[in-house]
Design a protein around this motif. Structure first.
Motif, PDB file in Angstrom:
ATOM      1  N   VAL A 222       0.840  -1.206   0.000  1.00  0.00           N
ATOM      2  CA  VAL A 222       0.000   0.000   0.000  1.00  0.00           C
ATOM      3  C   VAL A 222       0.871   1.250   0.000  1.00  0.00           C
ATOM      4  O   VAL A 222       0.570   2.237  -0.688  1.00  0.00           O
ATOM      5  CB  VAL A 222      -0.953  -0.005   1.209  1.00  0.00           C
ATOM      6  N   ASP A 223       1.960   1.221   0.730  1.00  0.00           N
ATOM      7  CA  ASP A 223       2.841   2.385   0.822  1.00  0.00           C
ATOM      8  C   ASP A 223       3.502   2.694  -0.515  1.00  0.00           C
ATOM      9  O   ASP A 223       3.624   3.851  -0.918  1.00  0.00           O
ATOM     10  CB  ASP A 223       3.900   2.127   1.892  1.00  0.00           C
ATOM     11  N   ARG A 224       3.920   1.653  -1.224  1.00  0.00           N
ATOM     12  CA  ARG A 224       4.679   1.866  -2.452  1.00  0.00           C
ATOM     13  C   ARG A 224       3.806   1.980  -3.703  1.00  0.00           C
ATOM     14  O   ARG A 224       4.276   2.450  -4.735  1.00  0.00           O
ATOM     15  CB  ARG A 224       5.670   0.712  -2.651  1.00  0.00           C
ATOM     16  N   VAL A 225       2.570   1.538  -3.619  1.00  0.00           N
ATOM     17  CA  VAL A 225       1.765   1.462  -4.830  1.00  0.00           C
ATOM     18  C   VAL A 225       1.485   2.849  -5.408  1.00  0.00           C
ATOM     19  O   VAL A 225       1.318   3.000  -6.624  1.00  0.00           O
ATOM     20  CB  VAL A 225       0.446   0.702  -4.568  1.00  0.00           C
ATOM     21  N   GLU A 249      -8.213   0.331   7.257  1.00  0.00           N
ATOM     22  CA  GLU A 249      -7.773   1.307   8.252  1.00  0.00           C
ATOM     23  C   GLU A 249      -6.311   1.686   8.051  1.00  0.00           C
ATOM     24  O   GLU A 249      -5.956   2.870   8.040  1.00  0.00           O
ATOM     25  CB  GLU A 249      -7.984   0.758   9.659  1.00  0.00           C
ATOM     26  N   LEU A 250      -5.439   0.684   7.882  1.00  0.00           N
ATOM     27  CA  LEU A 250      -4.014   0.992   7.732  1.00  0.00           C
ATOM     28  C   LEU A 250      -3.758   1.700   6.404  1.00  0.00           C
ATOM     29  O   LEU A 250      -2.905   2.597   6.318  1.00  0.00           O
ATOM     30  CB  LEU A 250      -3.157  -0.265   7.883  1.00  0.00           C
ATOM     31  N   ALA A 251      -4.494   1.329   5.352  1.00  0.00           N
ATOM     32  CA  ALA A 251      -4.331   1.987   4.064  1.00  0.00           C
ATOM     33  C   ALA A 251      -4.720   3.453   4.144  1.00  0.00           C
ATOM     34  O   ALA A 251      -4.071   4.319   3.537  1.00  0.00           O
ATOM     35  CB  ALA A 251      -5.172   1.277   3.006  1.00  0.00           C
ATOM     36  N   HIS A 255      -2.183   6.603   3.045  1.00  0.00           N
ATOM     37  CA  HIS A 255      -2.412   7.395   1.843  1.00  0.00           C
ATOM     38  C   HIS A 255      -3.899   7.733   1.752  1.00  0.00           C
ATOM     39  O   HIS A 255      -4.738   6.909   2.100  1.00  0.00           O
ATOM     40  CB  HIS A 255      -1.982   6.578   0.599  1.00  0.00           C
ATOM     41  N   PRO A 256      -4.255   8.925   1.276  1.00  0.00           N
ATOM     42  CA  PRO A 256      -5.670   9.246   1.066  1.00  0.00           C
ATOM     43  C   PRO A 256      -6.191   8.571  -0.196  1.00  0.00           C
ATOM     44  O   PRO A 256      -5.559   8.654  -1.247  1.00  0.00           O
ATOM     45  CB  PRO A 256      -5.668  10.774   0.923  1.00  0.00           C
ATOM     46  N   TRP A 257      -7.330   7.924  -0.093  1.00  0.00           N
ATOM     47  CA  TRP A 257      -7.902   7.199  -1.230  1.00  0.00           C
ATOM     48  C   TRP A 257      -9.228   7.827  -1.634  1.00  0.00           C
ATOM     49  O   TRP A 257     -10.009   8.262  -0.786  1.00  0.00           O
ATOM     50  CB  TRP A 257      -8.120   5.721  -0.875  1.00  0.00           C
ATOM     51  N   ALA A 258      -9.473   7.839  -2.936  1.00  0.00           N
ATOM     52  CA  ALA A 258     -10.728   8.399  -3.435  1.00  0.00           C
ATOM     53  C   ALA A 258     -11.908   7.551  -2.994  1.00  0.00           C
ATOM     54  O   ALA A 258     -12.998   8.075  -2.734  1.00  0.00           O
ATOM     55  CB  ALA A 258     -10.692   8.502  -4.960  1.00  0.00           C
TER      56      ALA A 258
END
Length: 278
Positions: A222-225, A249-251, A255-258
């Motif tokens: 998730v961090d690198r994607v 939750e960790l994602a 990072h903010p996700w749409a």
């Protein structure tokens, strides 16, 4: 033939193996070079000593809790047959949910770039490539032995033209993608000890265990994607039982996700987490 099938199934049943009759039919058919239909068409045929020895050899392997898919050398998944060995996980029906959700993100007429992280046998990447021939699929794995299996499967399925295999850790040094899919390691170290011997003793630990809480690889993914996806790109990750909310939750902290969502498998377990990048 009938007696050999019944004896094999009874032997498996006394050892508390799952699906003893199905296992017996598959192994007897493999030993005799036929399929299950062929067995039922010839149930009363006597077997010679060579045939009985071939059946016995496979039954002995199954007694040792070797998975049937490894004994046969293949597993059917999403309408295709994939070669497997102990270098790769055995594709499971649960993972078909990951393929279905990925296909929902890839229009048939658009040449999108798709990345499969931790491809293993190539089951996910090649199923996507078969259903979306205009897509350009990159499949990565840290295991050269796993990549060899995936490449062989691509060749047998005639899908080498639009699938590129790379030995890579997570998403290192890759160009931007529109869709990223992954069936990462998500079993905890504690859970590994409790798994059936077929899984614990035969399937690759590297592809199973995701650290103490099962989420080590997912955190890194998730961090690198964000570095290898375009705005509006989709990340779809298979997760374990009870992990979907924790992964969301960790994602969200990383990072903010749409948008975020989870989807159940055929057993009703939330199996796939879908994150759309802002």
């Amino acid at each position: 033939m009938r007696d050999v099938i019944q004896w094999s199934a009874g032997d498996f049943r006394t050892r508390d193996l799952d699906s003893p009759r199905l296992d017996a039919e598959l192994l007897v058919a493999e030993a005799l070079g036929t399929d299950r239909v062929g067995l039922y068409l010839d149930l009363d045929r006597p077997l010679d000593d060579t045939e009985k020895a071939a059946v016995r050899a496979l039954v002995l392997r199954r007694r040792e809790r070797e998975p049937v898919a490894y004994i046969l050398g293949y597993r059917d998944f999403f309408g295709h047959r994939f070669g497997v060995n102990e270098a790769v996980l055995i594709p499971r029906p649960d993972t078909e949910t990951l393929v279905e959700r990925a296909l929902a993100c890839i229009p048939e007429d658009e040449p999108l770039r798709v990345l499969d992280v931790g491809t293993g046998s190539g089951a996910v990447a090649l199923s996507v490539a078969a259903a979306r021939p205009k897509a350009s699929v990159t499949a990565t794995d840290v295991s050269p032995a796993a990549l060899a299996v995936a490449i062989a499967n691509a060749q047998s399925l005639g899908l080498t033209a639009n699938v590129d295999f790379r030995e890579a850790d997570i998403v290192d040094d890759l160009p931007p993608f529109d869709v990223v899919v992954s069936n990462p390691p998500y079993v905890t170290r504690e859970e590994l000890a409790e798994l059936e011997p077929e899984v614990r003793d035969h399937e690759p630990t590297l592809a199973l265990v995701g650290g103490d809480d099962g989420l080590d690889v997912i955190r890194v993914l998730v961090d690198r994607v964000a570095a290898v996806t375009r705005e509006g790109a989709d990340l779809l990750v298979e997760v374990g039982v009870g992990q979907a909310d924790r992964v969301i939750e960790l994602a969200s902290r990383i990072h903010p996700w749409a948008s975020v969502a989870s989807y159940p498998d055929l057993q009703g377990v939330d199996r796939v987490v879908h994150l759309r990048r802002t």
